[in-house]
Write a protein that holds these residues in place. Structure first.
Motif, PDB file in Angstrom:
ATOM      1  N   ASN A  31       0.848  -1.184   0.000  1.00 15.35           N
ATOM      2  CA  ASN A  31       0.000   0.000   0.000  1.00 15.35           C
ATOM      3  C   ASN A  31       0.891   1.244   0.000  1.00 15.35           C
ATOM      4  O   ASN A  31       1.241   1.760   1.050  1.00 15.35           O
ATOM      5  N   GLU A  34       0.024   4.259   2.253  1.00 20.84           N
ATOM      6  CA  GLU A  34      -0.106   4.037   3.689  1.00 20.84           C
ATOM      7  C   GLU A  34       0.199   5.315   4.460  1.00 20.84           C
ATOM      8  O   GLU A  34       1.251   5.931   4.279  1.00 20.84           O
ATOM      9  N   ASP A  48     -10.058   6.015   0.902  1.00 23.32           N
ATOM     10  CA  ASP A  48     -10.816   4.822   1.285  1.00 23.32           C
ATOM     11  C   ASP A  48     -10.382   3.595   0.489  1.00 23.32           C
ATOM     12  O   ASP A  48     -10.260   2.501   1.032  1.00 23.32           O
ATOM     13  N   ASP A  51      -7.146   2.418   1.830  1.00 24.31           N
ATOM     14  CA  ASP A  51      -7.339   1.816   3.156  1.00 24.31           C
ATOM     15  C   ASP A  51      -7.877   0.400   3.049  1.00 24.31           C
ATOM     16  O   ASP A  51      -7.594  -0.448   3.897  1.00 24.31           O
ATOM     17  N   ARG A  54      -5.441  -2.789   3.065  1.00 22.09           N
ATOM     18  CA  ARG A  54      -4.818  -3.329   4.288  1.00 22.09           C
ATOM     19  C   ARG A  54      -5.351  -4.665   4.641  1.00 22.09           C
ATOM     20  O   ARG A  54      -6.369  -5.103   4.470  1.00 22.09           O
TER      21      ARG A  54
END
Length: 54
Positions: A31, A34, A48, A51, A54
């Motif tokens: 990611n 991050e 979003d 996110d 993850r």
């Protein structure tokens, strides 16, 4: 038939380099966004999506 369209070779090369850089980041990091928020990414929807990785 001749076309009056032209290509900006410099911009195409820079875009290619930028896309290669983005690809490397995604390949190296699960990611790459991050810890980045709306202030950096510019859109809550994009935050979003990252996110969810993850």
């Amino acid at each position: 038939m001749l076309s009056d369209q032209t290509a900006d070779i410099g911009r195409i090369k820079q875009s290619s380099k930028s896309l290669a850089s983005i690809h490397r980041e995604f390949t190296r990091n699960a990611n790459p966004a991050e810890g980045l928020g709306v202030a950096t990414l510019g859109d809550q929807g994009l935050v979003d999506v990252f996110d969810e990785l993850r």
